[in-house]
Scaffold this motif. Structure first.
Motif, PDB file in Angstrom:
ATOM      1  N   ARG A   1       0.839  -1.202   0.000  1.00 35.54           N
ATOM      2  CA  ARG A   1       0.000   0.000   0.000  1.00 35.54           C
ATOM      3  C   ARG A   1       0.872   1.249   0.000  1.00 35.54           C
ATOM      4  O   ARG A   1       1.882   1.324   0.691  1.00 35.54           O
ATOM      5  CB  ARG A   1      -0.900   0.011   1.230  1.00 35.54           C
ATOM      6  N   SER A   2       0.463   2.235  -0.744  1.00 35.55           N
ATOM      7  CA  SER A   2       1.180   3.503  -0.795  1.00 35.55           C
ATOM      8  C   SER A   2       1.266   4.132   0.587  1.00 35.55           C
ATOM      9  O   SER A   2       0.304   4.122   1.352  1.00 35.55           O
ATOM     10  CB  SER A   2       0.446   4.470  -1.733  1.00 35.55           C
ATOM     11  N   SER A   3       2.407   4.703   0.889  1.00 29.09           N
ATOM     12  CA  SER A   3       2.574   5.399   2.170  1.00 29.09           C
ATOM     13  C   SER A   3       1.736   6.673   2.221  1.00 29.09           C
ATOM     14  O   SER A   3       1.532   7.239   3.288  1.00 29.09           O
ATOM     15  CB  SER A   3       4.055   5.738   2.400  1.00 29.09           C
ATOM     16  N   TYR A   4       1.217   7.127   1.089  1.00 34.35           N
ATOM     17  CA  TYR A   4       0.369   8.319   1.050  1.00 34.35           C
ATOM     18  C   TYR A   4      -1.105   7.989   1.258  1.00 34.35           C
ATOM     19  O   TYR A   4      -1.928   8.879   1.343  1.00 34.35           O
ATOM     20  CB  TYR A   4       0.546   9.070  -0.276  1.00 34.35           C
TER      21      TYR A   4
ATOM     22  N   GLU B   1      -2.263   0.311  -4.222  1.00 30.08           N
ATOM     23  CA  GLU B   1      -1.255  -0.704  -3.934  1.00 30.08           C
ATOM     24  C   GLU B   1      -0.532  -1.080  -5.225  1.00 30.08           C
ATOM     25  O   GLU B   1      -1.093  -0.964  -6.305  1.00 30.08           O
ATOM     26  CB  GLU B   1      -1.912  -1.983  -3.392  1.00 30.08           C
ATOM     27  N   TRP B   2       0.693  -1.547  -5.080  1.00 29.84           N
ATOM     28  CA  TRP B   2       1.420  -2.062  -6.225  1.00 29.84           C
ATOM     29  C   TRP B   2       2.115  -3.357  -5.821  1.00 29.84           C
ATOM     30  O   TRP B   2       2.300  -3.633  -4.633  1.00 29.84           O
ATOM     31  CB  TRP B   2       2.385  -1.027  -6.770  1.00 29.84           C
ATOM     32  N   ALA B   3       2.454  -4.162  -6.810  1.00 31.36           N
ATOM     33  CA  ALA B   3       3.083  -5.466  -6.568  1.00 31.36           C
ATOM     34  C   ALA B   3       4.464  -5.486  -7.203  1.00 31.36           C
ATOM     35  O   ALA B   3       4.624  -5.882  -8.363  1.00 31.36           O
ATOM     36  CB  ALA B   3       2.216  -6.590  -7.118  1.00 31.36           C
TER      37      ALA B   3
ATOM     38  N   ARG C   1      -3.299  -1.376  -8.159  1.00 27.98           N
ATOM     39  CA  ARG C   1      -4.723  -1.619  -7.954  1.00 27.98           C
ATOM     40  C   ARG C   1      -5.262  -0.751  -6.825  1.00 27.98           C
ATOM     41  O   ARG C   1      -4.515  -0.193  -6.021  1.00 27.98           O
ATOM     42  CB  ARG C   1      -4.995  -3.090  -7.641  1.00 27.98           C
ATOM     43  N   ASP C   2      -6.580  -0.683  -6.753  1.00 23.64           N
ATOM     44  CA  ASP C   2      -7.306   0.012  -5.700  1.00 23.64           C
ATOM     45  C   ASP C   2      -7.418  -0.942  -4.521  1.00 23.64           C
ATOM     46  O   ASP C   2      -8.045  -1.990  -4.625  1.00 23.64           O
ATOM     47  CB  ASP C   2      -8.693   0.405  -6.210  1.00 23.64           C
TER      48      ASP C   2
END
Length: 64
Positions: free
Chosen positions: A7-10, A20-22, A35-36
């Protein structure tokens, strides 16, 4: 076991503005999957590494 999504720190802790990114999939698919995190059943978007880097750089400049 599926990919690890980060998950993004922002993103806030109340569930708003969550992205989020993988990173583990980047070398597998040649793109950055995003993704959301509020609805992980939706399809992920895929960005080229160059486009993703430009996006992250732009966000970092905007929040400074």
């Amino acid at each position: 076991m599926g990919p690890q999504w980060i998950r993004s720190s922002y993103s806030d802790k109340q569930g708003g503005n969550c992205v989020e990114w993988a990173p583990g999939l980047v070398s597998d698919v040649g793109a950055v999957p995003v993704r959301d995190s509020k609805d992980t059943g939706l399809a992920a978007l895929a960005f080229s590494p160059t486009a993703w880097t430009a996006f992250v750089d732009g966000v970092e400049r905007a929040v400074r």
